[in-house]
Design a protein around this motif. Structure first.
Motif, PDB file in Angstrom:
ATOM      1  N   ASN A 125       4.405  -4.884  -3.342  1.00 38.51           N
ATOM      2  CA  ASN A 125       3.587  -4.054  -2.443  1.00 38.51           C
ATOM      3  C   ASN A 125       2.140  -3.978  -2.910  1.00 38.51           C
ATOM      4  OD1 ASN A 125       5.700  -3.493  -0.683  1.00 38.51           O
ATOM      5  ND2 ASN A 125       6.321  -1.664  -1.791  1.00 38.51           N
ATOM      6  N   VAL A 126       1.942  -3.858  -4.213  1.00 37.58           N
ATOM      7  CA  VAL A 126       0.581  -3.803  -4.758  1.00 37.58           C
ATOM      8  C   VAL A 126      -0.130  -5.143  -4.530  1.00 37.58           C
ATOM      9  CG1 VAL A 126      -0.751  -3.669  -6.906  1.00 37.58           C
ATOM     10  CG2 VAL A 126       1.035  -1.989  -6.434  1.00 37.58           C
ATOM     11  N   LEU A 127       0.579  -6.239  -4.736  1.00 41.06           N
ATOM     12  CA  LEU A 127      -0.030  -7.554  -4.533  1.00 41.06           C
ATOM     13  C   LEU A 127      -0.377  -7.790  -3.069  1.00 41.06           C
ATOM     14  CD1 LEU A 127       2.102  -9.709  -6.984  1.00 41.06           C
ATOM     15  CD2 LEU A 127      -0.299  -9.041  -7.239  1.00 41.06           C
ATOM     16  N   ILE A 128       0.463  -7.332  -2.169  1.00 40.91           N
ATOM     17  CA  ILE A 128       0.158  -7.441  -0.735  1.00 40.91           C
ATOM     18  C   ILE A 128      -1.080  -6.621  -0.401  1.00 40.91           C
ATOM     19  CG2 ILE A 128       0.965  -6.780   1.579  1.00 40.91           C
ATOM     20  CD1 ILE A 128       3.829  -7.576   0.558  1.00 40.91           C
ATOM     21  N   ASP A 129      -1.165  -5.392  -0.931  1.00 41.22           N
ATOM     22  CA  ASP A 129      -2.351  -4.561  -0.713  1.00 41.22           C
ATOM     23  C   ASP A 129      -3.602  -5.233  -1.270  1.00 41.22           C
ATOM     24  OD1 ASP A 129      -0.806  -2.621   0.504  1.00 41.22           O
ATOM     25  OD2 ASP A 129      -0.776  -1.276  -1.237  1.00 41.22           O
ATOM     26  N   ALA A 130      -3.475  -5.840  -2.452  1.00 39.77           N
ATOM     27  CA  ALA A 130      -4.616  -6.519  -3.068  1.00 39.77           C
ATOM     28  C   ALA A 130      -5.070  -7.690  -2.206  1.00 39.77           C
ATOM     29  CB  ALA A 130      -4.253  -6.994  -4.476  1.00 39.77           C
TER      30      ALA A 130
END
Length: 124
Positions: free
Chosen positions: A93-98
Motif C-alpha cells: 500500500n505504501v509503495l502504491i501511494d509512493a
C-alpha cells in the motif's frame, strides 16, 4: 535493547510491539522465553505501564506471545507468517501511494537499500 522515540508519530505501544517482534525474529527472545513483566518493562523504558500492557495485548492477539496466569508472559512458538503477510500488505500500500504521488522507482530502491543496509531509521 528496546528504545522508544517519543518524538515519533508512531504510537509508543506500536513501537514496542515492532521492537519485540524484531527481537524475536533475531532470536534474542526465543520460543517460550519470558518477557519482562509489564511493570518492569515500563520502568526500564520510562513509560506508562498501561502502554506496555496495550503492546502486550496486541502481541497476544497476534499470537506472538501468551500469558500464563501467575507465571508471566512468554514468546509463543508460532511462526510469524501472519505478521509477515500484514507487513507485506502494508508495504504494498505504501509503495502504491509512493508511485501514485510521483516518486520514481530509483528513489524507492535507494530508500529500500538504505534501510536494508541499516542506514534507515527503524522507528520512522
Amino acid at each position: 535493547m528496546i528504545t522508544i522515540d517519543t518524538r515519533s508519530r508512531v504510537p509508543i505501544y506500536e513501537q514496542l510491539e515492532k521492537q519485540i517482534i524484531k527481537l524475536i525474529n533475531l532470536g534474542i527472545y526465543e520460543t517460550d522465553s519470558p518477557l519482562p513483566s509489564v511493570r518492569s518493562m515500563a520502568c526500564e523504558l520510562g513509560i506508562n505501564p498501561n502502554t506496555v500492557s496495550k503492546a502486550y495485548k496486541g502481541l497476544e492477539q497476534q499470537g506472538v506471545i501468551y500469558t500464563v496466569t501467575g507465571k508471566g508472559i512468554f514468546v509463543n512458538s508460532t511462526d510469524l507468517s501472519k505478521i509477515h503477510k500484514q507487513t507485506i500488505k502494508a508495504l504494498k500500500n505504501v509503495l502504491i501511494d509512493a508511485r501514485n504521488s510521483g516518486i520514481q522507482k530509483p528513489t524507492i530502491q535507494k530508500i529500500i537499500n538504505e534501510i536494508w543496509e541499516g542506514a534507515g531509521n527503524d522507528s520512522n
